[in-house]
Design a protein around this motif. Structure first.
Motif, mmCIF file in Angstrom:
data_model
loop_
_atom_site.group_PDB
_atom_site.id
_atom_site.type_symbol
_atom_site.label_atom_id
_atom_site.label_comp_id
_atom_site.label_asym_id
_atom_site.label_seq_id
_atom_site.Cartn_x
_atom_site.Cartn_y
_atom_site.Cartn_z
ATOM 1 N N THR A 287 7.166 4.493 7.697
ATOM 2 C CA THR A 287 5.746 4.200 7.893
ATOM 3 C C THR A 287 4.965 4.205 6.586
ATOM 4 O O THR A 287 5.386 4.787 5.584
ATOM 5 N N MET A 288 3.809 3.574 6.622
ATOM 6 C CA MET A 288 2.906 3.607 5.477
ATOM 7 C C MET A 288 2.400 5.024 5.213
ATOM 8 O O MET A 288 2.135 5.390 4.054
ATOM 9 N N VAL A 289 2.256 5.823 6.265
ATOM 10 C CA VAL A 289 1.835 7.214 6.065
ATOM 11 C C VAL A 289 2.891 7.958 5.259
ATOM 12 O O VAL A 289 2.568 8.744 4.361
ATOM 13 N N ALA A 290 4.167 7.710 5.551
ATOM 14 C CA ALA A 290 5.240 8.342 4.783
ATOM 15 C C ALA A 290 5.182 7.920 3.319
ATOM 16 O O ALA A 290 5.360 8.750 2.410
ATOM 17 N N ARG A 291 4.936 6.649 3.064
ATOM 18 C CA ARG A 291 4.840 6.185 1.677
ATOM 19 C C ARG A 291 3.729 6.920 0.938
ATOM 20 O O ARG A 291 3.916 7.374 -0.201
ATOM 21 N N LEU A 292 2.574 7.057 1.604
ATOM 22 C CA LEU A 292 1.480 7.776 0.964
ATOM 23 C C LEU A 292 1.848 9.230 0.699
ATOM 24 O O LEU A 292 1.640 9.746 -0.412
ATOM 25 N N MET A 293 2.399 9.915 1.717
ATOM 26 C CA MET A 293 2.720 11.336 1.551
ATOM 27 C C MET A 293 3.820 11.541 0.509
ATOM 28 O O MET A 293 3.817 12.540 -0.220
ATOM 29 N N ASN A 294 4.750 10.611 0.426
ATOM 30 C CA ASN A 294 5.796 10.718 -0.584
ATOM 31 C C ASN A 294 5.233 10.584 -1.996
ATOM 32 O O ASN A 294 5.829 11.066 -2.960
ATOM 33 N N TYR B 175 -2.664 -0.233 5.984
ATOM 34 C CA TYR B 175 -2.395 -0.328 4.547
ATOM 35 C C TYR B 175 -3.688 -0.225 3.751
ATOM 36 O O TYR B 175 -3.753 0.501 2.742
ATOM 37 N N ASP B 176 -4.725 -0.894 4.180
ATOM 38 C CA ASP B 176 -5.990 -0.858 3.444
ATOM 39 C C ASP B 176 -6.633 0.520 3.508
ATOM 40 O O ASP B 176 -7.151 1.028 2.505
ATOM 41 N N MET B 177 -6.615 1.156 4.693
ATOM 42 C CA MET B 177 -7.260 2.475 4.781
ATOM 43 C C MET B 177 -6.507 3.509 3.954
ATOM 44 O O MET B 177 -7.115 4.371 3.300
ATOM 45 N N LEU B 178 -5.173 3.424 3.925
ATOM 46 C CA LEU B 178 -4.401 4.380 3.140
ATOM 47 C C LEU B 178 -4.468 4.061 1.646
ATOM 48 O O LEU B 178 -4.329 4.969 0.811
ATOM 49 N N SER B 179 -4.681 2.810 1.301
ATOM 50 C CA SER B 179 -4.881 2.468 -0.113
ATOM 51 C C SER B 179 -6.129 3.156 -0.652
ATOM 52 O O SER B 179 -6.126 3.712 -1.765
ATOM 53 N N ASP B 180 -7.206 3.147 0.140
ATOM 54 C CA ASP B 180 -8.427 3.839 -0.282
ATOM 55 C C ASP B 180 -8.215 5.345 -0.325
ATOM 56 O O ASP B 180 -8.731 6.036 -1.224
ATOM 57 N N LEU B 181 -7.451 5.883 0.622
ATOM 58 C CA LEU B 181 -7.165 7.316 0.600
ATOM 59 C C LEU B 181 -6.292 7.679 -0.596
ATOM 60 O O LEU B 181 -6.482 8.736 -1.222
ATOM 61 N N SER B 182 -5.367 6.797 -0.951
ATOM 62 C CA SER B 182 -4.505 7.072 -2.100
ATOM 63 C C SER B 182 -5.318 7.179 -3.386
ATOM 64 O O SER B 182 -4.967 7.936 -4.305
ATOM 65 N N GLU B 183 -6.406 6.429 -3.452
ATOM 66 C CA GLU B 183 -7.277 6.526 -4.622
ATOM 67 C C GLU B 183 -7.939 7.900 -4.694
ATOM 68 O O GLU B 183 -8.030 8.501 -5.773
ATOM 69 N N LYS B 184 -8.359 8.437 -3.555
ATOM 70 C CA LYS B 184 -8.963 9.773 -3.539
ATOM 71 C C LYS B 184 -7.937 10.858 -3.867
ATOM 72 O O LYS B 184 -8.285 11.934 -4.344
ATOM 73 N N LEU B 185 -6.665 10.550 -3.614
ATOM 74 C CA LEU B 185 -5.594 11.504 -3.921
ATOM 75 C C LEU B 185 -4.996 11.270 -5.309
ATOM 76 O O LEU B 185 -4.084 11.990 -5.724
ATOM 77 N N GLY B 186 -5.493 10.260 -6.021
ATOM 78 C CA GLY B 186 -5.053 10.004 -7.384
ATOM 79 C C GLY B 186 -3.714 9.319 -7.498
ATOM 80 O O GLY B 186 -3.055 9.424 -8.541
ATOM 81 N N VAL B 187 -3.275 8.596 -6.446
ATOM 82 C CA VAL B 187 -1.948 7.967 -6.487
ATOM 83 C C VAL B 187 -2.013 6.492 -6.073
ATOM 84 O O VAL B 187 -1.026 5.933 -5.592
ATOM 85 N N LYS B 188 -3.146 5.837 -6.285
ATOM 86 C CA LYS B 188 -3.306 4.476 -5.789
ATOM 87 C C LYS B 188 -2.307 3.506 -6.409
ATOM 88 O O LYS B 188 -1.731 2.661 -5.718
ATOM 89 N N GLU B 189 -2.085 3.601 -7.699
ATOM 90 C CA GLU B 189 -1.171 2.678 -8.371
ATOM 91 C C GLU B 189 0.247 2.853 -7.846
ATOM 92 O O GLU B 189 0.963 1.878 -7.602
ATOM 93 N N LYS B 190 0.639 4.109 -7.636
ATOM 94 C CA LYS B 190 1.980 4.371 -7.104
ATOM 95 C C LYS B 190 2.110 3.875 -5.667
ATOM 96 O O LYS B 190 3.146 3.343 -5.269
ATOM 97 N N PHE B 191 1.052 4.025 -4.890
ATOM 98 C CA PHE B 191 1.095 3.627 -3.486
ATOM 99 C C PHE B 191 1.082 2.110 -3.324
ATOM 100 O O PHE B 191 1.882 1.545 -2.571
ATOM 101 N N THR B 192 0.187 1.431 -4.013
ATOM 102 C CA THR B 192 0.010 -0.014 -3.808
ATOM 103 C C THR B 192 0.870 -0.869 -4.720
ATOM 104 O O THR B 192 1.175 -2.012 -4.386
ATOM 105 N N GLU B 193 1.240 -0.329 -5.890
ATOM 106 C CA GLU B 193 1.927 -1.104 -6.924
ATOM 107 C C GLU B 193 1.157 -2.391 -7.241
ATOM 108 O O GLU B 193 1.734 -3.409 -7.646
ATOM 109 N N GLY B 194 -0.167 -2.323 -7.023
ATOM 110 C CA GLY B 194 -1.037 -3.442 -7.359
ATOM 111 C C GLY B 194 -1.003 -4.594 -6.381
ATOM 112 O O GLY B 194 -1.508 -5.691 -6.693
ATOM 113 N N ARG B 195 -0.443 -4.391 -5.172
ATOM 114 C CA ARG B 195 -0.309 -5.481 -4.213
ATOM 115 C C ARG B 195 -1.202 -5.258 -2.996
ATOM 116 O O ARG B 195 -1.403 -4.138 -2.549
#
Length: 808
Positions: free
Chosen positions: A178-185, A561-581
Motif C-alpha cells: 500500500t501507499m501507506v506502507a511506502r510512506l511509513m517505510n 497518493y496526493d494526500m500522503l504526498s502532502d503528509l510526507s512533506e510534513k514528515l520531511g520525506v517528500k522526495e523519498k516518498f514521491t521520487e518527484g513523480r
C-alpha cells in the motif's frame, strides 16, 4: 451531488433524451455491439457524452471492467466489458455483476465522505466536525512523530483492509503493497500483520502439507478434464459470481466434461440450485470426520493409490514415516484405529459426528476412489473455524490418498489457482520493523502487546512485542468494527482513546468503522482517478484493466497518493516518498517496466483507449504441482522433506513448544478434532444452534452494503430450517432475536430447507447498526462471533459460534 439523480437507470436516461437534446440516433449508438476491441470513445452527439473505462476493484476475488457513460462530468449509467468473445476460456468477456454495475450508486451515495473531519464525540458515536486538509495532516504528522519517539515504529499499525484490493496505486492490502506502507517505510516502518479474515487457517494449514506458503490448486477451467467434482464448502456462484469470476467458468467446464458434481455444505448454495448432481448436507466443522470415514473405506477396499503415497508422500504408513516419529503414528494407523486413540474411523463413527448416513459415506468413498480423475476442492468457509487448520489439511487428504494431485482433471484439495502475468507493482520500499502479528489479534496488541510472544500468540519476526498499538491506519477497510469479530469487545477497547490514541480512516463512505475514527480523510473512488486494476483472472485467462479517471473528484475528496504526498512533506520525506513523480507519472513509469516483461502490451495511450488487456495461458490448463508430479527429485516441494507431508515434524515441534489451551489441538496428522464452540460442545445446552456466516449477492463483504437497490433486492435475513423454526413458533418473515453471551441481533427470518436443522446462517457484511442498548438491527453476524483465535494460525474462527434464536 447537485441535481444528479442516482436512481436514474439506463432506460430512464434514454427516456429523458429529448430533455437533454440527445438524438435518437445517438441514443441507439449507446448499445455497442460485441467486438474484438473497444475503445474509450466519444459518442458522436451534440452533448459530447463519452464512454470511459473503469473497474470494480473490491474484494470478491474478481476484477471487472466497467465502461462508464459520462455526460457533463457525471456518470449517467454503467456498462461492462464488450471486448473479446463469448467463448469460455478464450479471450472471453469479463462481464461485471450487478454490484459492479451499480458503481455510480456508490459514487453518488448519501453516505459519501466529503471533507476531512475530526472526531468530537466518543468513538462510535459518529460525531465529527469539518476541518481543513492542512489541519488533518498536521494532526496526523504530530501523532506519528510523538508515538514513534515514545514507543517506536512498532506502535504504528496498518489495519487489514481490502476495499480496493485490485488497484496499483490504490491497493489497500496486503499492508506491504500500500501507499501507506511506502510512506511509513520512509519514516522507519510499521507493525505488520500476516493472514487474513478469508484464509488464515487454510493458508497456514496447507503450508504444512505442501510447503511454500500458499498451497496451489488446479485452474477451475481444468474441471473440463475431470470425471468427478467434489466441492467442500466451495461456492463460486456467490463468492465470485461476476464475469470476471468463476461462475461461468465452472458451468462451462462441467458442461464440457459432463462430470458428476457433488456439493458438501451445510447450506444449499447458489452453486447448486439444480446444477449439482447431489447436495450432501454436513454439520459445520465436521469435514475432517467425514474425510476420515471416507479414508477408512478407501483403505479397506484397496482404493488408495499406494504408488503415489510411496513415491510422493511422507507419513501415510510405517515405511514412509519419519525416523523420529513414534511407531504407529502414521495416517493409516490413525484411520484404522491402530494409533494413539485406538478408534477405527468407520463410516458409522463418522456418521454420528457429521450427520451424513454411513451408507452415503461408503458410496461417496467408492465414487472418489473409482473415478479418475477426480477434482476435490475446498472453499474457504470450512477452514474459518476453531479447528480450521487441521480441517483444511484433512480435506486435502482425499486427492492425496487417490493420487489426484498434480494431474489434469484432478486437484490438490485447495481452492482454484490461475495463470498470472508479470505486471509490475508500485514499489513500496522495505519495512525496517521485523515484528508481525496475526491480523486477527490487533485488538490484543492494543491492550496486552508486551505479553504477546511467538509461542503464545503467533508473533513472527521477533520473540515478543515491545510496544502497544498507538496509531492505526485504516485504509479502505470496514474491519475495525464491522468485519472484525466480537464487536462489543472491540467497542470497549476502542472507546478508551488513552490506549490507541489515533485512528485514521481513509475511505469513501461513513461506514461502521469510520464512526470509530479520530480523523476521517475522504478518498477518491476508482471512478475519480487513474489506476491499473490487477490480480485479475478467470478460467486460464489473466487480464489488466486500465481504470481511467471518469469524473473529477467531488467536494474535497483526494486520492491516497496526493494526500500522503502532502503528509510526507510534513514528515520531511517528500522526495523519498514521491521520487518527484505524480500518480500518472508513476503509472507510466510502472507500465514501461511491465512492457519490458510483457512485450505484447500496447503503448500506454493505446492501452488507455483499449481499456483491457487479456492473455490466455499459452501452456493451456493450469495444473498445480505438475512439475513435482512429473519429476519430484528435480522439482521438490518447499517442505523439509521435499514431499507432500501427511505427517509433519514441524507441527510436532510446535505442539511441544507453544502454549495451548486444553481444547486446542495442533497435531502432526490431519485428524478430526473438536475445538471450542463445535458440534457437541456442552455450551449447546445453553446455545443449541450453530451459526455460520456466508457471502451474499447483495454485497462484497460490506462493500455495496449501502446501495439501496441491492439491499431491496437481497434483504438481510437469517436462514433457519423449518424444523428449528416450528419448535420456536417462527414463521417466514418474523422478526427474530439471535443471541449469545457476546451480543444480540434482531433480524427477519428466512425459513428454508436450504439450511440443515441445528444450524442458522446469517450473511456476513451487514452494516452494524446498534441501538442505545447495543442490540444490532443491521444483521451484522460479528456481534455474535468470538474473538478467540484458532490454535495454529491464530486466525478467525468466525464460523464457530453457538447461539439461540427466539421470535420477538
Amino acid at each position: 451531488m447537485g441535481d444528479f439523480n442516482p436512481k436514474l437507470n439506463r432506460r430512464d436516461f434514454l427516456k429523458t433524451a429529448s430533455a437533454t437534446s440527445l438524438t435518437v440516433a445517438a441514443a441507439s449508438s449507446l448499445s455497442l455491439p460485441f467486438s474484438a476491441k473497444s475503445e474509450n470513445i466519444v459518442v458522436n452527439n451534440t452533448n459530447d457524452e463519452k464512454i470511459v473505462w473503469s473497474a470494480c476493484t473490491v474484494n470478491c476475488g474478481s476484477r471487472c471492467a466497467l465502461r462508464m457513460h459520462v455526460k457533463d462530468d457525471r456518470i449517467a449509467y454503467v456498462e461492462t466489458d464488450n471486448t473479446g468473445t463469448e467463448t469460455y476460456n478464450l479471450d472471453h468477456q469479463v462481464r461485471a455483476c450487478l454490484r459492479g454495475r451499480s458503481m455510480r450508486r456508490r459514487v453518488y451515495n448519501p453516505d459519501r465522505l466529503k471533507y476531512p473531519m475530526k472526531r468530537v464525540g466518543k468513538r462510535g458515536e459518529g460525531k465529527f466536525e469539518r476541518i481543513t486538509w492542512d489541519e488533518a495532516l498536521t494532526i496526523i504528522a504530530k501523532s506519528l512523530k510523538k508515538n514513534i519517539a515514545e514507543y517506536g515504529n512498532e506502535s504504528i499499525y496498518l489495519n487489514y483492509g481490502t476495499g480496493t484490493l485490485g488497484g496499483t496505486m490504490t491497493k489497500s492490502w496486503p499492508p506491504g503493497s500500500t501507499m501507506v506502507a511506502r510512506l511509513m517505510n520512509c519514516v522507519g516502518g510499521y507493525l505488520n500483520h500476516y493472514g487474513d479474515y478469508s484464509t488464515a487457517q487454510i493458508a497456514v494449514g496447507l503450508d504444512y502439507t505442501y510447503g511454500g506458503g500458499w498451497a496451489l490448486g488446479n485452474g477451475m477451467a481444468d474441471m473440463e478434464n475431470s470425471k468427478l467434482i467434489v466441492l467442500f464448502g466451495n461456492n463460486p456462484a456467490e463468492t465470485r459470481m461476476s464475469g470476471g469470476g468463476l461462475t461461468y467458468c465452472i458451468q462451462q467446464a462441467k458442461a464440457k466434461s459432463n462430470a458428476k458434481l457433488i456439493i458438501i455444505d451445510p447450506r444449499y448454495t447458489d452453486t447448486a440450485l439444480g446444477k449439482e448432481d447431489e447436495w450432501i448436507p454436513i454439520r459445520p466443522g465436521t469435514d475432517a470426520a467425514l474425510v476420515s470415514g471416507l479414508a477408512y473405506v478407501l483403505i479397506m477396499e484397496n482404493l488408495v493409490n499406494q504408488d503415489f503415497l510411496d513415491k510422493y508422500c511422507v507419513g501415510y504408513d510405517e515405511k514412509t514415516l519419519p525416523e523420529n516419529a513414534p511407531k504407529n503414528s502414521h495416517y493409516k494407523a490413525y484411520i484404522l484405529g491402530q494409533g494413539e486413540d485406538g478408534i477405527a474411523k468407520t463410516p458409522e463413527w463418522a456418521a454420528k459426528i457429521t450427520g451424513i448416513p454411513a451408507e452415503r459415506i461408503v458410496k461417496l468413498a467408492r465414487e472418489i476412489g473409482l473415478t479418475k480423475p477426480a477434482c476435490i476442492s475446498q472453499g474457504w468457509g470450512p477452514q474459518r473455524r476453531s479447528n480450521g487448520e487441521i480441517l483444511s489439511r484433512a480435506i486435502a487428504m482425499l486427492p492425496i490418498l487417490t493420487g489426484n494431485a498434480g494431474i489434469s482433471g484432478g486437484n490438490t484439495g485447495a481452492r482454484e489457482s490461475s495463470y498470472g502475468i508479470p505486471f509490475v507493482r508500485m514499489p513500496t520500499l522495505t519495512n525496517p520493523v521485523k515484528a508481525s502479528i496475526p491480523m486477527f489479534l490487533w485488538t490484543d496488541a492494543i491492550i496486552r502487546a508486551t505479553e504477546m510472544t511467538d509461542k503464545t500468540d503467533g508473533i513472527r519476526g521477533v520473540e515478543r512485542l515491545t510496544a502497544p498499538i498507538k496509531v492505526i491506519w485504516n485504509y479502505a477497510s470496514n474491519c475495525l468494527i464491522n468485519q472484525h469479530a466480537q464487536i462489543n469487545r472491540t467497542h470497549e477497547i476502542l472507546q478508551d482513546d488513552t490506549k490507541c490514541e489515533l485512528i485514521i480512516t481513509i475511505d469513501n463512505h461513513m461506514t461502521s468503522t469510520a464512526r470509530y475514527s479520530d480523523i476521517l480523510l475522504p478518498d477518491c473512488t476508482t471512478s475519480e482517478q487513474m489506476d491499473f486494476c490487477l490480480d485479475a483472472f478467470t478460467s486460464n485467462m489473466n487480464y489488466v484493466i486500465f481504470a481511467d479517471q471518469v469524473v473529477k473528484p467531488p467536494f474535497e475528496c483526494r486520492n491516497i497518493y496526493d494526500m500522503l504526498s502532502d503528509l510526507s512533506e510534513k514528515l520531511g520525506v517528500k522526495e523519498k516518498f514521491t521520487e518527484g513523480r505524480t500518480q500518472e507519472e508513476w503509472l507510466r513509469y510502472i507500465y514501461e517496466q511491465s512492457r519490458d516483461h510483457l512485450p505484447e502490451l500496447p503503448s500506454f495511450e493505446e492501452f488507455r483507449k483499449q481499456g483491457i488487456f487479456k492473455k490466455v495461458d499459452p501452456k493451456g490448463f493450469y495444473i498445480a504441482y505438475k512439475d513435482f508430479r512429473d519429476n519430484p527429485e528435480a522439482n521438490p516441494l518447499a517442505t523439509p522433506s521435499g514431499k507432500i507431508e501427511i505427517y509433519s515434524e514441524r507441527l510436532v515441534e510446535i505442539a511441544k513448544t507453544w502454549k495451548l489451551n486444553k481444547d486446542e489441538v495442533i497435531h502432526p496428522l490431519p485428524i478430526h478434532v473438536d475445538s471450542f464452540e463445535h458440534y457437541g460442545d456442552p455450551l449447546m445446552e445453553k446455545y443449541p444452534l450453530q451459526v455460520c456466516g456466508f457471502h451474499y449477492k447483495a454485497r462484497t463483504h460490506s462493500t455495496y452494503g449501502n446501495v439501496d437497490v441491492l439491499k431491496e433486492a437481497n434483504p438481510q435475513e437469517v436462514w433457519i430450517n423449518p424444523i428449528d423454526a416450528e419448535q420456536r413458533g417462527i414463521k417466514n418473515g418474523d422478526m427474530l432475536r439471535i443471541f449469545n453471551d457476546r451480543g444480540e441481533v434482531h433480524i427477519n427470518a428466512k425459513v428454508t430447507p436450504r439450511i440443515i436443522p441445528g444450524v442458522v446462517a446469517l450473511s456476513e457484511g451487514g452494516w452494524y447498526a446498534p441501538d442505545s442498548n447495543g442490540i444490532d438491527h443491521g444483521g451484522c453476524v460479528n456481534v455474535l462471533t468470538t474473538q478467540r483465535p484458532s490454535p495454529l494460525a491464530k486466525g478467525n474462527p468466525q464460523h464457530s459460534n453457538l447461539v439461540q434464536v427466539a421470535k420477538l
